[in-house]
Design an enzyme around this catalytic site. Sequence first.
Site, PDB file in Angstrom:
ATOM      1  CG  HIS A 197      -0.160   0.170   2.524  1.00 23.86           C
ATOM      2  ND1 HIS A 197       0.575  -0.850   3.103  1.00 23.86           N
ATOM      3  CD2 HIS A 197       0.001   1.244   3.339  1.00 23.86           C
ATOM      4  CE1 HIS A 197       1.143  -0.414   4.203  1.00 23.86           C
ATOM      5  NE2 HIS A 197       0.821   0.867   4.379  1.00 23.86           N
ATOM      6  CG  HIS A 234       4.890   1.208   2.824  1.00 28.18           C
ATOM      7  ND1 HIS A 234       4.270   2.310   2.275  1.00 28.18           N
ATOM      8  CD2 HIS A 234       4.333   1.042   4.050  1.00 28.18           C
ATOM      9  CE1 HIS A 234       3.386   2.792   3.135  1.00 28.18           C
ATOM     10  NE2 HIS A 234       3.384   2.033   4.219  1.00 28.18           N
ATOM     11  CG  ASP A 279       1.581   5.052   4.826  1.00 27.02           C
ATOM     12  OD1 ASP A 279       1.069   3.911   4.862  1.00 27.02           O
ATOM     13  OD2 ASP A 279       2.706   5.300   5.282  1.00 27.02           O
TER      14      ASP A 279
HETATM   15  O1  LIG Z   1       6.028  -1.147  10.210  1.00 27.81           O
HETATM   16  C1  LIG Z   1       6.357  -1.036   9.046  1.00 27.81           C
HETATM   17  O2  LIG Z   1       7.358  -1.577   8.574  1.00 27.81           O
HETATM   18  C2  LIG Z   1       5.530  -0.187   8.117  1.00 27.81           C
HETATM   19  C3  LIG Z   1       4.127  -0.065   8.591  1.00 27.81           C
HETATM   20  C4  LIG Z   1       3.323   0.852   7.725  1.00 27.81           C
HETATM   21  O3  LIG Z   1       2.675   0.448   6.805  1.00 27.81           O
HETATM   22  C5  LIG Z   1       3.371   2.281   8.009  1.00 27.81           C
HETATM   23  O4  LIG Z   1       3.972   2.701   8.991  1.00 27.81           O
HETATM   24  O5  LIG Z   1       2.784   3.042   7.235  1.00 27.81           O
HETATM   25 FE   LIG Z   2       1.868   2.121   5.666  1.00 26.96          FE
END
Ligand SMILES: O=C(O)CCC(=O)C(=O)O
Ligand SMILES: [Fe+2]
Length: 292
Positions: free
Chosen positions: A108, A268, A110
Site C-alpha cells: 500500500h 510498502h 499511506d
Molecule cells: O512497520 C512497518 O514496517 C511499516 C508499517 C506501515 O505500513 C506504516 O507505517 O505506514
Molecule cells: Fe503504511
Amino acid sequence: MLLEKRRLNYDTLEAVPFAGALGAEIQGVDLSKPITKQIFIDIKQAWLDHQVICFRDQDITPKQQISFAKKIGSIHQHPFMVPMKDHPEILEVIKLENDAQNFGNLWHTDQSFMPNPAKATMLYAKEVPPYGGDTQWSNMYLAYEALSPGMKDLIADLKVENTGNKNKTRGGQAKKDRYKGHSSLKPKDPPKGLKTTNFHPLVRTHPETGRKSLYISSHTQGIKDFAFEEALPLISFLRKHIQKPEFTARFRWGEGSLALWDNRCVMHYAMNDYHGFRRIMHRITIKGDRPR
Ligand SMILES: O=C(O)CCC(=O)C(=O)O
Ligand SMILES: [Fe+2]
C-alpha cells in the site's frame, strides 16, 4: 529492465544503495545534531533520487524526530488511529509478543484513500526483533515504465477509487473489526463527515521529479466508470505487477534505524514474520498534495 545509474555522493553525505530498484542508506549524518541548510538540501535530494532513505544507529528524542519531519512538510494525522499521548504527531506502530497481526501487512501507500494522501512516512525503530520485521518497498516509477505501450495507453487517464474502510476487494471488512483483538493497534472512528473514499489518477506525475508512476494500492477497490467485475482483473494484474522482485527493496531494521519514504512513488509492505518478539516504531506521516 534497465535501471538508471544512481547518485552516491552529495556535498555533505553519502548514499549507499541497498537494492538495485530503490533505497539508500545515508552515511555521515547524525540526526541528533542540528541539520544545517546544506545537509537538509542533500537529504532531500537523496530522498528524491532514491525514493527511500535510511539512517542507522540514530539516537533522537520524539521532539527531534518531529522537528526533522517538519522540515519535509506539515504533519499529517491518521484519521483512524490513536496517536501517542504526549506527542500527537507520532503514531506508535507496535506489535507485541502475543499479537498475531501487524500494521501495514499489505502492499500500500499511506492514506491513498484521502483527498490529499500523505507524501512521506518516517519510521524510527525503538525496539526491533532479533530477526524478521523487515519493511519492503516497491518503486512505482519502475513498475510504470516496465508496462507495454498498449497498457500505458489503456490506463493513461484512468482514475482509481481508493477507500480506507470496508474495502470491496478484501471482503468489505471495517478497519475497526480487522484490528479487533490486536492489543496494541488502537483504531478509532474517523471524524464525522470525513470522506474516506476518493478517486485518484492511476498514473500520477510526481510534483517534484516530474516522473510518472503507478498509483495503486491495497486501498484500491474500483476504477471510475468501470463495473466492479470489469475493474477487478485490471486491479489484480497491477497489484501483482508492482510486487515484481526487481522493483523492490527490503530493509533490515536495527534499533535506532530511521527510514523516510516517498509515498508518491513507492508502495510498502510490513513483514509479519517475527511472532513471539516485539517491534516498536515511532511513525510520522507528512501531508501531501492531491495526486495529479
Ligand atoms: O512497520 C512497518 O514496517 C511499516 C508499517 C506501515 O505500513 C506504516 O507505517 O505506514
Ligand atoms: Fe503504511
